[in-house]
Design an enzyme around this catalytic site. Structure first.
Site, PDB file in Angstrom:
ATOM      1  N   HIS A  92      40.143  10.606  32.380  1.00 52.64           N
ATOM      2  CA  HIS A  92      38.773  10.475  31.874  1.00 52.64           C
ATOM      3  C   HIS A  92      38.889   9.904  30.464  1.00 52.64           C
ATOM      4  O   HIS A  92      39.878  10.178  29.773  1.00 52.64           O
ATOM      5  CB  HIS A  92      38.057  11.820  31.743  1.00 52.64           C
ATOM      6  CG  HIS A  92      37.942  12.616  33.000  1.00 52.64           C
ATOM      7  ND1 HIS A  92      38.935  13.435  33.456  1.00 52.64           N
ATOM      8  CD2 HIS A  92      36.923  12.739  33.882  1.00 52.64           C
ATOM      9  CE1 HIS A  92      38.545  14.023  34.569  1.00 52.64           C
ATOM     10  NE2 HIS A  92      37.329  13.618  34.863  1.00 52.64           N
TER      11      HIS A  92
ATOM     12  N   ASP B  67      39.944  12.420  27.928  1.00 52.08           N
ATOM     13  CA  ASP B  67      41.280  13.036  28.067  1.00 52.08           C
ATOM     14  C   ASP B  67      42.239  12.328  27.126  1.00 52.08           C
ATOM     15  O   ASP B  67      43.174  12.927  26.613  1.00 52.08           O
ATOM     16  CB  ASP B  67      41.867  12.848  29.472  1.00 52.08           C
ATOM     17  CG  ASP B  67      41.022  13.438  30.569  1.00 52.08           C
ATOM     18  OD1 ASP B  67      40.248  14.353  30.286  1.00 52.08           O
ATOM     19  OD2 ASP B  67      41.139  12.960  31.723  1.00 52.08           O
TER      20      ASP B  67
END
Ligand code: XLS
Ligand code: NI
Ligand code: NI
Length: 442
Positions: free
Chosen positions: A107, A110
């Site tokens: 993501h 992340d």
């Protein structure tokens, strides 16, 4: 290897994980996953295209709704967000390289912590993208798919694309644009939409028709933008029935396919099927794969398993060889995944606090898939499984059955045929025999 490591080694004492065969007692070796071994015409590496999930493996601290983080991840210790992001990326590439994982999935946030403004978040992402490009080039570890986190921030508490407030929908779209740019810049093979909060907590305050239409508009806009940027990869929707929403619009594969077809999106979007999401929807993993494969939409897999004594998304590492063998049977018969791979969307347990546990978990998961592949190949090559299943439908291969399949028989003709033939005889489904053919190899 040293060029691939950052200045610090995050997993000292653990070298490259190698295949040592089923008899080895080395817990840091593969027993079944032998990347170059050819099974039914493809190497194991090509069959699986294994991937690490950045969010669980690099960001999972063991925090849960009942307790604080348990895992002291050394790559998270820096307070400067970009320094932390670089450390985390060094650790990620060291980990993937040592395990021989060819891919990772992420993501947006992340990779680097989200900032207080969209502009600053984008600046951070651009900076870490440059760092990632160099790492990818040096290691050969590539991006399987990217995505945007449209569920953690409080602004998404009422949904992202399906939020009743347009300002939030636009913000989510901006995040997807940046995440698509990032995925394209890093050479990603796919882009995933998982709509954890695209659904509702209560139908009483929800205009479901309007929200679904907004979701379709949102996906169409993302598709148009991605294609305009020259992105040729697969766009994927990941079904899940619930959690964190009470009801998620992409409930399961069949519901999601219906949605894609209703809004004319079926040519661009395939499905990313996750084991534990299938079981939350009261299906088996194999069922969801079969539904996707039959629609030509079997794009990619998020591998994990649920705890079958309770009913939530526990995201444990996949270890159940029989469950995976049934899945690999579907996959082999479908001719594999369309552009995707097998991403370990799985986390070590909260009390698995050693860094080595991350290795044990992935080794176990990769070995379980390898055993399942070997078992499924043996079922197809050594047993009458496939032939016996075909034979159950033999009455449609000729005569009236064939005419029925071709649409040549109406209800009156069927009535006449049934009158002439009398009571049908019983044919055993032989389920236990089918089970024996499959499970003798697992
Ligand atoms: C959560 C989902 C999520 C997606 C990516 O249940 O599996 O991790 O894979 O957003
Ligand atoms: Ni999940
Ligand atoms: Ni997932």
């Amino acid at each position: 290897m040293s060029v691939l490591l950052g200045e610090r080694e995050f997993f000292p004492g653990i070298g490259p994980i190698r295949y040592e065969g089923p008899e080895t007692d080395n817990p840091l070796a593969f027993r079944y996953y032998d990347a170059d071994r050819v099974v039914m015409g493809k190497t194991m590496r090509e069959h699986f295209r294994f991937s690490m999930a950045y969010w669980h493996t690099m960001c999972g601290t063991g925090m849960d709704p009942f307790g604080a983080p348990t895992k002291a991840l050394p790559w998270l210790s820096a307070t400067d967000p970009l320094q932390q992001a670089r450390d985390k990326m060094d650790a990620a590439f060291e980990f993937a390289t040592k395990l021989g994982l060819p891919f990772f999935c992420f993501h947006d946030f992340d990779l680097v912590a989200e900032a207080h403004t969209l502009a600053e978040s984008e600046r951070r992402l651009l900076a870490i993208a440059e760092y990632a490009k160099a790492k990818i080039a040096a290691s050969g570890v590539r991006v399987l798919w990217g995505t945007a986190n449209l569920f953690s921030h409080p602004r998404y508490m009422n949904g992202a694309a399906t939020n009743p407030d347009f300002a939030v929908v636009a913000h989510a779209a901006a995040q997807v644009k940046i995440a698509l740019d990032l995925t394209i810049a890093l050479g990603g093979q796919g882009y995933v939409f998982w709509g954890g909060r695209e659904g509702y907590l209560s139908l009483l305050n929800t205009d479901m028709k309007r929200e679904r239409e907004h979701l379709a508009r949102f996906l169409s806009a993302a598709r148009d933008y991605a294609r305009k940027q020259g992105f040729q990869g697969t766009l994927l929707v990941e079904p899940k029935p619930m959690e964190p929403s009470k009801h998620q619009y992409d409930f399961d594969a069949a519901t999601t396919l219906n949605f894609l077809r209703e809004f004319g999106l079926e040519r661009d979007f395939k499905l990313n099927i996750e084991v534990n999401h299938a079981t939350l929807a009261l299906h088996t993993f194999a069922h969801e794969l079969q539904v996707a494969a039959d629609a030509g939409a079997l794009g990619s897999i998020d591998a994990n398993r649920g705890d079958y004594q309770n009913g939530w998304d526990t995201d444990q590492f996949p270890m159940h060889v029989p469950e995976l063998t049934e899945a690999m049977l579907v996959l082999l018969e479908a001719g594999g995944l369309e552009g995707g791979g097998i991403n370990f969307d799985a986390k070590t347990r909260r009390n698995s606090t050693d860094l080595a546990d991350l290795f044990y978990a992935h080794i176990g998961g990769m070995d379980a898939f390898a055993r399942a592949l070997l078992a499924a190949a043996a079922v197809l090559e050594k047993t009458p499984y496939r032939k016996a299943r075909c034979e159950r439908y033999a009455s449609f291969d000729s005569g009236d059955g064939q005419r029925f399949e071709r649409g040549e028989l109406g209800l009156e003709e069927l009535y006449q045929i049934a009158r002439q033939r009398g009571e049908p005889s019983l044919h055993s489904g032989r389920q236990e025999l089918f089970e024996n053919w499959v499970y003798r190899f697992c």
